[in-house]
Design a protein around this motif. Structure first.
Motif, mmCIF file in Angstrom:
data_model
loop_
_atom_site.group_PDB
_atom_site.id
_atom_site.type_symbol
_atom_site.label_atom_id
_atom_site.label_comp_id
_atom_site.label_asym_id
_atom_site.label_seq_id
_atom_site.Cartn_x
_atom_site.Cartn_y
_atom_site.Cartn_z
ATOM 1 N N GLY A 1 7.203 -1.900 -9.616
ATOM 2 C CA GLY A 1 6.736 -0.788 -10.441
ATOM 3 C C GLY A 1 5.923 0.244 -9.709
ATOM 4 O O GLY A 1 5.561 1.285 -10.276
ATOM 5 N N GLY A 2 5.610 0.010 -8.425
ATOM 6 C CA GLY A 2 4.821 0.966 -7.656
ATOM 7 C C GLY A 2 5.631 1.634 -6.567
ATOM 8 O O GLY A 2 6.698 1.152 -6.179
ATOM 9 N N GLN A 3 5.134 2.746 -6.100
ATOM 10 C CA GLN A 3 5.763 3.464 -4.986
ATOM 11 C C GLN A 3 5.125 2.983 -3.686
ATOM 12 O O GLN A 3 3.917 3.103 -3.493
ATOM 13 C CB GLN A 3 5.563 4.968 -5.153
ATOM 14 C CG GLN A 3 6.223 5.804 -4.075
ATOM 15 C CD GLN A 3 6.045 7.298 -4.323
ATOM 16 O OE1 GLN A 3 5.734 7.728 -5.429
ATOM 17 N NE2 GLN A 3 6.230 8.091 -3.273
ATOM 18 N N ILE A 4 5.931 2.433 -2.783
ATOM 19 C CA ILE A 4 5.437 1.796 -1.563
ATOM 20 C C ILE A 4 5.459 2.773 -0.391
ATOM 21 O O ILE A 4 6.415 3.526 -0.200
ATOM 22 C CB ILE A 4 6.290 0.563 -1.199
ATOM 23 C CG1 ILE A 4 6.390 -0.394 -2.387
ATOM 24 C CG2 ILE A 4 5.718 -0.145 0.019
ATOM 25 C CD1 ILE A 4 5.101 -1.020 -2.795
ATOM 26 N N ASP A 5 4.405 2.735 0.410
ATOM 27 C CA ASP A 5 4.350 3.503 1.659
ATOM 28 C C ASP A 5 3.749 2.605 2.733
ATOM 29 O O ASP A 5 2.743 1.939 2.487
ATOM 30 C CB ASP A 5 3.503 4.766 1.487
ATOM 31 C CG ASP A 5 3.426 5.577 2.771
ATOM 32 O OD1 ASP A 5 4.307 6.416 2.987
ATOM 33 O OD2 ASP A 5 2.477 5.360 3.565
ATOM 34 N N ARG A 6 4.392 2.584 3.909
ATOM 35 C CA ARG A 6 3.923 1.726 4.996
ATOM 36 C C ARG A 6 3.505 2.525 6.220
ATOM 37 O O ARG A 6 3.627 2.052 7.345
ATOM 38 C CB ARG A 6 5.015 0.706 5.355
ATOM 39 C CG ARG A 6 5.320 -0.284 4.245
ATOM 40 C CD ARG A 6 6.298 -1.360 4.685
ATOM 41 N NE ARG A 6 6.557 -2.321 3.614
ATOM 42 C CZ ARG A 6 7.452 -2.148 2.650
ATOM 43 N NH1 ARG A 6 8.191 -1.039 2.645
ATOM 44 N NH2 ARG A 6 7.626 -3.064 1.713
ATOM 45 N N THR A 7 2.993 3.722 6.002
ATOM 46 C CA THR A 7 2.509 4.528 7.127
ATOM 47 C C THR A 7 1.449 3.768 7.917
ATOM 48 O O THR A 7 1.425 3.800 9.147
ATOM 49 C CB THR A 7 1.931 5.861 6.617
ATOM 50 O OG1 THR A 7 2.956 6.580 5.925
ATOM 51 C CG2 THR A 7 1.405 6.704 7.780
#
Length: 455
Positions: free
Chosen positions: A398-404
């Protein structure tokens, strides 16, 4: 046989270690030789902080540079940004600052740059330097090719550069508490004072390697009381505190309340976009909502970068960004060779306060209420990678993932970033919401329950 030298002082972005076990004259001398050899440097600026071990390390480093055939411009006691300035202003081949910044007593370190003050870190030369320092058998120095030392005063040119960011004529006679933490910021304040209409209340002002008032690191809540109390006692308009080598500054409003560095990123982005419409603003991924909204509202372009000075500077050069900021109180400026400064930010803030006729709390409180944040929470855990994986499994749906950098998860009304320390078995958590303090508290507590389960 090459003398054994510890690798322990070589970190991700710089050199830091205990003296003399990890960092000593031998390491410093060999670093000078390796630097000259690897970068073919002919003229390098060298400076030092106030720590008692710094003069000995400077002496050994200088000998290594000289024996490698490099001239040394010695600017003496200074802040890290004065080495950056000397390097790009005098068009030198590089600069090396002896400093442990906010590390405990008994430590020291080095921060290194190449020509144009480009950072030297793990992926831009530091690993190669480490290998040469540890393993190389350097040739005997030849006297005819040995470098020379020149002692130079950088302060006058540096002060004029700082003042170029503000309109002195428009500044009001504000009362300003300044806390140098017995580090290196005091002499710069003294040099600026004659040009500014401010009344300075100076505490812990004199450089003192004993650090009688504790190691200067205002990022730690327990180190903020002296500045906050001085603001309240003297009825000051603002308080400013620095770490040991003053590449970070920390602000307190007229009530003595600490202003999270995150909100200053948006504040300074706003200041620069007023002058440079459409410019790019680089920010780190730990806390982002406020910075992104301000930048976009003013027609700028927000650009996210991995946390850390080397990454921010590289991205700013790539994007030709006018300004970059991290919530940890590092602020970077295109006109300062994309380097971080702990002096330019507070000058800009006081310039804006003067022109708008508002208190600091009036200027930032609306943004704090709009995007409340947890501040960075550090936890020591046995396996940081396992913690990251467990949190991602729990919160990714349900969340927007970012792996910066580590993992960031964003929902409609809140987001968080969780990342590992580069140097310690720590996990670092930041949480923020869209104006909902109760949600902030609830989600922060939820995440900490999971994290603390791995302590």
């Amino acid at each position: 046989m090459v003398e054994a030298v510890s690798r322990n002082s070589f970190k991700a972005y710089d050199i830091r270690g205990k003296v003399p076990l990890e960092l000593n004259s031998t390491v410093a001398y060999r670093l000078g030789r390796a630097y000259t050899e690897l970068f073919q440097a002919k003229k390098v600026a060298v400076g030092r902080d106030v720590r008692h071990s710094s003069p000995e390390l400077v002496k050994a480093l200088t000998e290594g540079l000289l024996d490698g055939g490099c001239d040394v411009i010695d600017i003496g006691l200074c802040g890290t940004e004065q080495i950056y300035f000397a390097t790009f202003h005098w068009q030198l081949d590089g600069g090396i600052m002896i400093t442990a910044s906010h590390n405990p007593q008994g430590y020291n370190g080095m921060k290194l740059v190449r020509a144009n003050a480009r950072p030297i870190s793990g992926d831009s030369g530091l690993r190669e330097l480490e290998e040469r320092v540890v393993t190389s058998a350097f040739a005997e120095p030849v006297g005819a090719h040995r470098g020379n030392v020149q002692v130079c005063e950088v302060m006058p040119d540096y002060v004029q550069h700082l003042l170029s960011y503000v309109d002195i004529a428009a500044m009001r006679p504000l009362k300003v508490v300044v806390n140098a933490g017995n580090g290196c910021a005091g002499p710069v304040i003294d040099a600026l004072e004659r040009y500014l209409p401010f009344s300075f209340v100076k505490i812990h002002h004199e450089p003192d390697g004993e650090f009688p008032n504790g190691i200067p690191n205002p990022l730690l809540p327990e180190n903020r009381d002296a500045t906050a109390q001085a603001v309240r006692k003297h009825g000051a308009d603002v308080g400013i505190a620095w770490d040991g080598d003053f590449d970070r500054c920390f602000l307190f409003d007229e009530n003595g309340d600490f202003i999270e560095g995150y909100y200053l990123v948006g504040f300074l982005a706003q200041a620069f976009l007023g002058r440079f419409p459409g410019a790019k603003i680089v920010h780190d991924p730990r806390l982002t909502l406020n910075t992104i909204e301000i930048t976009r509202q003013l027609g700028g372009v927000p650009v996210q970068s991995k946390t850390g000075h080397a990454f921010i500077k590289e991205r700013m050069r790539l994007e030709d960004a006018i300004y970059g900021g991290e919530m940890s109180a590092h602020h970077y400026f295109r006109d300062f060779a994309y380097c971080d400064s702990g002096m330019i930010p507070w000058l800009l803030v006081l310039d804006i306060m003067s022109r708008e006729g508002k208190t600091l709390s009036e200027l930032v409180q609306e943004r704090i209420d709009r995007y409340p944040c947890s501040g960075e929470i550090n936890r020591r855990v046995s396996s940081p990678q396992v913690v990251l994986e467990s949190v991602e499994k729990a919160y990714a749906p349900g969340g927007q993932i970012d792996r910066t950098d580590g993992i960031s998860v964003e929902y409609a009304n809140w987001r968080f970033n969780l990342r590992m320390s580069n140097t310690e078995p720590l996990i670092r958590l930041n949480v923020e919401t869209r104006g909902d303090r109760k949600l902030l508290q609830r989600k922060t507590e939820e995440l900490l329950v999971i994290i603390d389960g791995f302590a």
